[in-house]
Design a protein around this motif. Structure first.
Motif, PDB file in Angstrom:
ATOM      1  N   LYS A 200      -3.899   7.752   0.622  1.00 43.22           N
ATOM      2  CA  LYS A 200      -2.945   6.644   0.539  1.00 43.22           C
ATOM      3  C   LYS A 200      -1.950   6.630   1.690  1.00 43.22           C
ATOM      4  O   LYS A 200      -1.155   5.707   1.820  1.00 43.22           O
ATOM      5  CB  LYS A 200      -2.187   6.717  -0.790  1.00 43.22           C
ATOM      6  N   SER A 201      -1.971   7.655   2.536  1.00 40.51           N
ATOM      7  CA  SER A 201      -1.053   7.713   3.673  1.00 40.51           C
ATOM      8  C   SER A 201      -1.665   8.606   4.744  1.00 40.51           C
ATOM      9  O   SER A 201      -2.714   9.208   4.546  1.00 40.51           O
ATOM     10  CB  SER A 201       0.314   8.257   3.235  1.00 40.51           C
ATOM     11  N   GLY A 202      -0.973   8.665   5.886  1.00 40.64           N
ATOM     12  CA  GLY A 202      -1.484   9.464   6.984  1.00 40.64           C
ATOM     13  C   GLY A 202      -2.294   8.635   7.954  1.00 40.64           C
ATOM     14  O   GLY A 202      -2.220   7.404   7.966  1.00 40.64           O
ATOM     15  N   ASN A 203      -3.100   9.307   8.769  1.00 37.49           N
ATOM     16  CA  ASN A 203      -3.845   8.621   9.833  1.00 37.49           C
ATOM     17  C   ASN A 203      -4.946   7.703   9.310  1.00 37.49           C
ATOM     18  O   ASN A 203      -5.321   6.743   9.986  1.00 37.49           O
ATOM     19  CB  ASN A 203      -4.459   9.639  10.793  1.00 37.49           C
TER      20      ASN A 203
ATOM     21  N   LYS B 234       4.385  -0.453   3.674  1.00 38.35           N
ATOM     22  CA  LYS B 234       5.842  -0.514   3.816  1.00 38.35           C
ATOM     23  C   LYS B 234       6.358  -1.670   2.972  1.00 38.35           C
ATOM     24  O   LYS B 234       5.984  -2.820   3.197  1.00 38.35           O
ATOM     25  CB  LYS B 234       6.228  -0.698   5.284  1.00 38.35           C
ATOM     26  N   ASN B 235       7.171  -1.330   1.985  1.00 38.54           N
ATOM     27  CA  ASN B 235       7.695  -2.347   1.062  1.00 38.54           C
ATOM     28  C   ASN B 235       6.566  -3.144   0.417  1.00 38.54           C
ATOM     29  O   ASN B 235       6.690  -4.353   0.184  1.00 38.54           O
ATOM     30  CB  ASN B 235       8.670  -3.290   1.784  1.00 38.54           C
ATOM     31  N   GLY B 236       5.470  -2.436   0.133  1.00 41.18           N
ATOM     32  CA  GLY B 236       4.346  -3.069  -0.533  1.00 41.18           C
ATOM     33  C   GLY B 236       3.447  -3.874   0.366  1.00 41.18           C
ATOM     34  O   GLY B 236       2.445  -4.432  -0.098  1.00 41.18           O
ATOM     35  N   GLN B 237       3.767  -3.976   1.650  1.00 39.74           N
ATOM     36  CA  GLN B 237       3.016  -4.814   2.561  1.00 39.74           C
ATOM     37  C   GLN B 237       2.281  -3.966   3.605  1.00 39.74           C
ATOM     38  O   GLN B 237       2.512  -2.780   3.740  1.00 39.74           O
ATOM     39  CB  GLN B 237       3.950  -5.791   3.255  1.00 39.74           C
ATOM     40  N   HIS B 238       1.410  -4.652   4.348  1.00 37.75           N
ATOM     41  CA  HIS B 238       0.749  -3.999   5.470  1.00 37.75           C
ATOM     42  C   HIS B 238       1.825  -3.497   6.429  1.00 37.75           C
ATOM     43  O   HIS B 238       2.742  -4.247   6.781  1.00 37.75           O
ATOM     44  CB  HIS B 238      -0.176  -4.991   6.182  1.00 37.75           C
ATOM     45  N   PRO B 239       1.760  -2.229   6.857  1.00 37.08           N
ATOM     46  CA  PRO B 239       2.865  -1.658   7.637  1.00 37.08           C
ATOM     47  C   PRO B 239       3.043  -2.246   9.028  1.00 37.08           C
ATOM     48  O   PRO B 239       4.097  -2.069   9.633  1.00 37.08           O
ATOM     49  CB  PRO B 239       2.504  -0.167   7.712  1.00 37.08           C
ATOM     50  N   TYR B 240       2.030  -2.940   9.547  1.00 37.87           N
ATOM     51  CA  TYR B 240       2.125  -3.453  10.908  1.00 37.87           C
ATOM     52  C   TYR B 240       1.878  -4.959  10.991  1.00 37.87           C
ATOM     53  O   TYR B 240       1.525  -5.481  12.027  1.00 37.87           O
ATOM     54  CB  TYR B 240       1.164  -2.689  11.823  1.00 37.87           C
ATOM     55  N   MET B 241       2.077  -5.630   9.865  1.00 42.69           N
ATOM     56  CA  MET B 241       1.945  -7.083   9.826  1.00 42.69           C
ATOM     57  C   MET B 241       3.203  -7.674   9.206  1.00 42.69           C
ATOM     58  O   MET B 241       3.711  -7.154   8.211  1.00 42.69           O
ATOM     59  CB  MET B 241       0.707  -7.510   9.035  1.00 42.69           C
TER      60      MET B 241
ATOM     61  N   ILE C 165       0.022  -9.694  -2.736  1.00 40.59           N
ATOM     62  CA  ILE C 165      -0.696  -8.710  -1.936  1.00 40.59           C
ATOM     63  C   ILE C 165      -1.428  -7.749  -2.861  1.00 40.59           C
ATOM     64  O   ILE C 165      -0.818  -7.167  -3.766  1.00 40.59           O
ATOM     65  CB  ILE C 165       0.264  -7.924  -1.022  1.00 40.59           C
ATOM     66  N   ALA C 166      -2.717  -7.615  -2.638  1.00 41.71           N
ATOM     67  CA  ALA C 166      -3.525  -6.692  -3.435  1.00 41.71           C
ATOM     68  C   ALA C 166      -4.054  -5.585  -2.539  1.00 41.71           C
ATOM     69  O   ALA C 166      -4.380  -5.815  -1.372  1.00 41.71           O
ATOM     70  CB  ALA C 166      -4.679  -7.436  -4.086  1.00 41.71           C
ATOM     71  N   TYR C 167      -4.137  -4.367  -3.103  1.00 43.27           N
ATOM     72  CA  TYR C 167      -4.798  -3.255  -2.415  1.00 43.27           C
ATOM     73  C   TYR C 167      -6.204  -3.147  -2.980  1.00 43.27           C
ATOM     74  O   TYR C 167      -6.384  -3.089  -4.202  1.00 43.27           O
ATOM     75  CB  TYR C 167      -4.052  -1.942  -2.658  1.00 43.27           C
ATOM     76  N   VAL C 168      -7.191  -3.147  -2.129  1.00 44.47           N
ATOM     77  CA  VAL C 168      -8.579  -3.107  -2.602  1.00 44.47           C
ATOM     78  C   VAL C 168      -9.334  -2.028  -1.851  1.00 44.47           C
ATOM     79  O   VAL C 168      -9.093  -1.773  -0.672  1.00 44.47           O
ATOM     80  CB  VAL C 168      -9.264  -4.482  -2.436  1.00 44.47           C
TER      81      VAL C 168
ATOM     82  N   ILE D  62      -6.169  -2.257  -6.916  1.00 43.75           N
ATOM     83  CA  ILE D  62      -6.092  -0.870  -7.368  1.00 43.75           C
ATOM     84  C   ILE D  62      -4.629  -0.474  -7.587  1.00 43.75           C
ATOM     85  O   ILE D  62      -3.721  -1.047  -6.986  1.00 43.75           O
ATOM     86  CB  ILE D  62      -6.743   0.082  -6.358  1.00 43.75           C
ATOM     87  N   ASP D  63      -4.410   0.480  -8.454  1.00 44.62           N
ATOM     88  CA  ASP D  63      -3.089   1.044  -8.707  1.00 44.62           C
ATOM     89  C   ASP D  63      -2.935   2.274  -7.813  1.00 44.62           C
ATOM     90  O   ASP D  63      -3.599   3.294  -8.043  1.00 44.62           O
ATOM     91  CB  ASP D  63      -2.959   1.421 -10.180  1.00 44.62           C
ATOM     92  N   LEU D  64      -2.081   2.181  -6.808  1.00 46.40           N
ATOM     93  CA  LEU D  64      -1.950   3.288  -5.867  1.00 46.40           C
ATOM     94  C   LEU D  64      -1.431   4.558  -6.538  1.00 46.40           C
ATOM     95  O   LEU D  64      -1.685   5.669  -6.058  1.00 46.40           O
ATOM     96  CB  LEU D  64      -1.018   2.896  -4.716  1.00 46.40           C
ATOM     97  N   ASN D  65      -0.709   4.421  -7.652  1.00 51.90           N
ATOM     98  CA  ASN D  65      -0.208   5.606  -8.361  1.00 51.90           C
ATOM     99  C   ASN D  65      -1.346   6.401  -9.006  1.00 51.90           C
ATOM    100  O   ASN D  65      -1.228   7.608  -9.215  1.00 51.90           O
ATOM    101  CB  ASN D  65       0.797   5.198  -9.433  1.00 51.90           C
ATOM    102  N   LYS D  66      -2.442   5.709  -9.287  1.00 53.09           N
ATOM    103  CA  LYS D  66      -3.586   6.372  -9.917  1.00 53.09           C
ATOM    104  C   LYS D  66      -4.755   6.535  -8.949  1.00 53.09           C
ATOM    105  O   LYS D  66      -5.757   7.176  -9.287  1.00 53.09           O
ATOM    106  CB  LYS D  66      -4.053   5.567 -11.137  1.00 53.09           C
TER     107      LYS D  66
END
Length: 356
Positions: free
Chosen positions: A140-143, A91-98, A114-117, A131-135
């Protein structure tokens, strides 16, 4: 999350849980050095406060010691992606629950990134490989999502003592078995030079009139804890975790654990269980009230009406009512307590009116 660090291995609540059985938002972690370092952890005060059974406010005070000249290193905070009955997308590039992630070092606020690894090899010669979430070809979403987060920042350690104050808040996880649970990684302290915390203090404020459990692992005995207020403990065996736990019944105040030369062998795991109530048991915690079975007699109603006063240790003149509460694990008799309806919470006054 099979590629996660072993220090971040998620404690599953039950092998039978499925996506609709629980929401596992995240867990807390220590600040850890991305590179090898000569810097040691002299002191840590970890404070956790539960707010409305919704989230945990985390506040950490560190004293780090740098024996050499001033140096700058990258420090990271690893956060799991959520799973279960939740949407794990950022959410807005951040952890959705932090939320409210801050770092103050020697009186100055530090900016973070913030990095996605997707695995443990995100550190490339002192640089964070995101990582590049677009690639990204994984989920990348869901449960369930196939990456986690590293909140990282550059920290300039002067020679001598350096003070870091660190805050954030996490939504509490939950399931059909647990009303809430929260895990905090303690073993990450071993990544610093001294492989321990020289002076460690943990303070937990889980709220008033609360029953909760802490898994044994980084401690062995109830004597290692201090109750700053009114409360009691009992040893239990959790079939959910398949390990020993220490159960706390806290009327008011907080609890604290302190240890010198602390080498944590396990993580902190705090949880409140949804008790399967029978007709002879009334729970301590507010959140359990909805699970109490309907009264079958006038005596049952009388017992219910007196629950708020029993929570505070009132010694009942009615011998039957006293005998009922005396056999409950959380009851703490206080001969000096005098019942006062006006000093109860609004919720409790409504509870009493309900059973008149």
């Amino acid at each position: 999350m099979k590629y996660l660090l072993s220090a971040l291995s998620f404690v599953m609540l039950s092998q039978s849980l499925s996506a609709n059985d629980g929401a596992f938002f995240a867990k807390g972690n220590q600040l850890i050095p991305i590179n090898e370092t000569s810097i040691s952890v002299k002191k840590e005060i970890l404070s956790l406060k539960k707010v409305r059974d919704k989230f945990i406010e985390v506040s950490v005070y560190y004293e780090f010691y740098n024996p050499k000249d001033e140096k700058e290193i990258i420090v990271g905070f690893e956060a799991f992606s959520p799973d279960g009955d939740v949407d794990g997308a950022p959410k807005n590039g951040q952890h959705p629950y932090m939320r409210n992630f801050t770092v103050d070092m020697n009186g100055k606020n530090l900016a973070h990134q913030i990095a996605y690894v997707a695995d443990t090899l995100y550190n490339n010669n002192g640089k964070i490989k995101s990582i590049d979430l677009n690639k990204f070809e994984g989920s990348k979403s869901g449960n369930y999502v196939d990456f986690f987060y590293v909140y990282h920042f550059k920290a300039k350690f002067k020679k001598g003592i350096n003070i870091i104050k660190h805050t954030y808040s996490y939504d509490l996880s939950g399931s059909v078995d647990f009303h809430y649970d929260f895990e905090y990684v303690l073993t990450a302290a071993k990544r610093w030079q001294n492989k321990q915390i020289d002076d460690f203090t943990l303070i937990l404020d889980m709220g008033e009139f609360e029953t909760f459990n802490i898994a044994k692992g980084f401690f062995k005995n109830a004597s290692e804890w201090t109750i700053n207020g009114v409360g009691k403990t009992e040893n239990q065996k959790s079939h959910f975790l398949n390990k020993e736990v220490l159960r706390f019944h806290i009327q008011k105040g907080n609890i604290a654990f302190s240890k010198k030369n602390f080498k944590p062998a396990d993580e902190l795991f705090v949880y409140a269980q949804n008790v399967m109530l029978n007709e002879g048991y009334i729970p301590f915690s507010y959140f359990q009230e909805e699970r109490i079975k309907e009264p079958k007699s006038e005596f049952d109603k009388k017992v219910f009406r007196n629950l708020p006063f029993a929570r505070r240790g009132y010694v009942f003149k009615d011998k039957q009512v006293q005998q009922f509460y005396q056999q409950l694990d959380w009851y703490m008799p206080n001969p000096n307590y005098l019942p006062d309806l006006q000093k109860l919470t609004e919720r409790e006054r409504k509870w009493i009116a309900k059973w008149k």
